[in-house]
Design an enzyme around this catalytic site. Structure first.
Site, PDB file in Angstrom:
ATOM      1  N   ASP A  36       0.868  -1.167   0.000  1.00  0.00           N
ATOM      2  CA  ASP A  36       0.000   0.000   0.000  1.00  0.00           C
ATOM      3  C   ASP A  36       0.916   1.232   0.000  1.00  0.00           C
ATOM      4  OD1 ASP A  36      -2.322   1.651   0.400  1.00  0.00           O
ATOM      5  OD2 ASP A  36      -1.751   1.758   2.517  1.00  0.00           O
ATOM      6  N   ASP A  38      -0.084   5.146   0.937  1.00  0.00           N
ATOM      7  CA  ASP A  38      -0.245   6.131   2.021  1.00  0.00           C
ATOM      8  C   ASP A  38      -0.328   5.431   3.383  1.00  0.00           C
ATOM      9  OD1 ASP A  38      -0.371   8.166   0.043  1.00  0.00           O
ATOM     10  OD2 ASP A  38      -2.506   7.773  -0.238  1.00  0.00           O
TER      11      ASP A  38
HETATM   12 MG   LIG Z   1      -2.834   3.198   3.495  1.00  0.00          MG
END
Ligand SMILES: [Mg+2]
Ligand SMILES: [Zn+2]
Length: 218
Positions: A36, A38
């Protein structure tokens, strides 16, 4: 599938995963790490705020070094990111591509790289590619047919990341962040994930410690 049989399946697999020899972490043949973005690579902005430019992308400590170590171990690194802010009109798909290009340039300066970036530009319930739905995995496998969920790990800081990896049959790592970053779903994510660590560098240490005998460069 009947609802009851689904629950039964979950219960069965949860228990065999915890107690049986199937709980191998990471998989012996680990080849691909799904990341992932952020909250894993860069600081997550407060709820409701989005990274719209490279100047708002604040890499977390130790991230380029961790990525360089994963690169040197011969692992394929794929970023999969929900970018609902595009659907909300806060920034464009090109803005996201520009951020990823700047990130790649910055990583290269640290001897690191990401093999490919995939993102979902949609709002909830509009597509098959907003995690935890599997579309971004399918896009990655169309480009890299060697990708196989059984030899992959998903690393993320949201329940949707852990559900994405878990449903596809990957091992999963939950990045907890600091106490000030506790989010809804934290308990569920910690419970569902195979492992939880405070940060990507900590998760990298654990992944590479297991791989060390067969990956001497790591
Ligand atoms: Mg995230
Ligand atoms: Zn989508």
């Amino acid at each position: 599938m009947r609802p009851g049989s689904h629950r039964q399946w979950q219960r069965c697999c949860y228990h065999s995963g915890v107690t049986g020899s199937t709980d191998i972490f990471p998989p012996r043949a680990l080849s691909t790490v799904f990341l992932d973005r952020d909250g894993v690579l860069n600081r997550k902005l407060p709820e409701g705020r989005y990274v719209t430019t490279w100047s708002e992308f604040h890499p977390l400590p130790g991230v380029p070094q961790a990525i360089a170590r994963l690169n040197r171990a011969g692992l394929r690194l794929i970023v999969v990111s929900n970018q609902r802010g595009i659907a909300l009109g806060l920034y464009s798909a090109d803005d996201v591509r520009n951020i990823h290009a700047a990130l790649q340039t910055w990583l290269h300066a640290h001897g690191a790289h990401i093999d490919a970036f995939y993102f979902c530009p949609h709002d909830n319930l509009q597509c098959n590619c907003r995690k935890p739905l599997p579309g971004l995995f399918q896009q990655a496998r169309a480009d890299f047919p060697q990708i196989d969920a059984a030899s992959s790990v998903m690393i993320g800081d949201s329940l949707s990341d852990i559900e994405f990896g878990h449903r596809l049959g990957m091992k999963t790592v939950y990045i907890e962040g600091g106490p000030s970053h506790q989010k809804p779903g934290t308990e569920a994510a910690r419970h569902l994930a195979d492992r939880a660590f405070p940060s990507l560098p900590d998760a990298t240490n654990a992944l590479l410690a297991h791989l060390a005998p067969s990956n001497p460069k790591a």
